[in-house]
Motif scaffolding. Sequence first.
Motif: not given
Length: 257
Positions: A37-51
Amino acid sequence: MKLDQLAKRVAESQKNGCEMDKLTISNPELTVNQAYEIQKLSINETLTDDNRFIGWKMGLTSKAKQQQVGVEEAIYGRLTSDMELTKPVLKVGELIHPRVEPEFAFLFKDELKGANITAKDVWPAVECVFLALEVIDSRYKNFSFTLTDVVADNASSAKILLSNQAYSPYHTDWAQAEVTLYQNGEMQKRGRGEAVLDHPIHSIVELVKMINREGLSIQAGMIVLVGGITDAVSIQASDEIMADYGELGKLTLHVIE
Ligand code: OOG
Ligand code: MG
């Protein structure tokens, strides 16, 4: 203990390339499921149109890798477009203690999901296979962690380099394909695809089963790294890393400051 706070700590460390203490030191009760869950939350936080979220990686699928880090269970991580090197050049200045390992990557043309899939379901969904080098960089001090910690830290994911050439999944027997890893011309590691769960295809089957527990799937267009064929080699600026996959070709990575 709040999972979203721990996810922020992990995301910060990944973004700034600064090392941190193992989460399990201050949170010994943390479970592997909470770590995902921590993995999902931390990676989701970095997602943008470019990432963008571009796929998955399996880790610790070979004995060599499990023994190197002392964790004897396969894990998965998330890949985003920022991680893909578009040139065979790695800047280590922004990393902590990077290591590199030779892999294969599978690109999917169809969705794959379910708790009961087998290898025969995977092959028709594969568009092509790439040679790959994965750069891992644990955010934990001394590259030392428990299963729970490494899952929370997105399975140490940092960068990936894919071969320019893509191969038909039926081009060769991926279990017999051999790779030799050289660092500045010196042979460091050698292994065959079968080091990965007897056949890299089994790594995909395991991934699908594992993410299915969270209601997730491999989607069409995604790539999957199957896991290191050999254990990883520490790298530093000015290194030249070359993975020789025999008749399949070579993959070279130049490491700079
Ligand atoms: C964990 C990541 C493992 C692999 O291919 O086995 C991995 C680590 O070694 O830090 O990427
Ligand atoms: Mg790997």
